[in-house]
Design an enzyme around this catalytic site. Sequence first.
Site, PDB file in Angstrom:
ATOM      1  CD  GLU A 102      -2.625   1.237   2.612  1.00 11.51           C
ATOM      2  OE1 GLU A 102      -3.663   1.936   2.643  1.00 11.51           O
ATOM      3  OE2 GLU A 102      -2.214   0.588   3.591  1.00 11.51           O
ATOM      4  CE  LYS A 179      -7.148   1.884   3.554  1.00 14.84           C
ATOM      5  NZ  LYS A 179      -5.865   2.306   4.179  1.00 14.84           N
ATOM      6  CB  CYS A 216      -4.840  -1.260   3.893  1.00 11.88           C
ATOM      7  SG  CYS A 216      -3.992  -1.284   5.501  1.00 11.88           S
TER       8      CYS A 216
END
Length: 367
Positions: A102, A179, A216
């Site tokens: 990430e 994300k 994540c």
Amino acid sequence: QDGFLVFTEGLILSSYPVELSLPAAAVSAGREKDFELQGYGFEAAAEQLRTPHVVRVGLIQNKIPLPTDSPVAEQVAALHKRIEEIVEVAAICGVNVVCFQEAWTMPFAFCTREKLPWTEFAESAEEGQTTKFCQKLAKKHNMVVVSPILERDDVHGGTLWNTAVVISNSGSVLGKSRKNHIPRVGDFNESTYYMEGNRGHPVFQTQFGRIAVNICFGRHHPLNWLMYSINGAEIIFNPSATIGELSESMWPIEARNAAIANHCFTCAINRVGTEHYMNAFTSGDGRKAHHDLGYFYGSSYVAAPDGSRTPGLSRTQDGLLVAEMDLNLCRQVSDKWNFKMTGRYEMYAEELAKAVQPDFTPNIIRE
């Protein structure tokens, strides 16, 4: 590391796949460039009507090479150089799809709340220098590249997003995924920089298989994995930046559970090292002001739909994990367990639609 043994009728079966024999040139280059190299293979049963669908993926975990107060351009250049070294070895190992950690082009500075210099690392997902760099790598090595960056969306007022750019092995930008879940826990003050993604759960059809990117914090949300799977993902990458004190106990479990629940392969990637910042910052955990997040513990691994998984990479060292997988295993496991067939999605959808309404009343039966 992070494995277990299964006992079946007096036999002890390892939960790990078979170790790959990687080229001597790759092993030598890994030693020379000071990163760990591991390789494992997942097998599927032979079928009469389908040939094996074998793909090799590469997971890269790394420290930032320069201090966080180094000039921005120098930090980016050093990271490009380091990743290029490791991708060269991935190519020697026959990797078809590679994924980086990430926000790989920068320190994970989203703990600080400071805008400068951290927002200067943001780039266009389509035209930025990092995407152009990855396009060259992809075309040179005939390799799909998944590149998670801090995106600046100039079309929409310079908005920032935490984004993974997917670049085809032809060198073209196939698309991007943002994300979906932003942490608001402890030192992770990421909503200061970007908010939840707005692109849903895209799946990318590559020459080597259908892939998705669950960035994540999305790994903590089972429905996030589910939606990528419903859209057809065979491999879901989870590029992350997470620290020992917060999440290490959950790390070996979540991606592995997701692989089992969704009949797909999952690839968990975490950076390594400790990153220090000049200005102290506070957070929601009640600690006094401090200058670092703690240690990123690496331990990147791949899990299969049958519950097997590779050992993790080092907790402290840069590394490349090569995993060879037969994607036929996804349907074979699905045919056995039938989670998709037995899932009550219509019921869930109906009840969730009610649950998100302001006047929702929980279905609790009382005496």
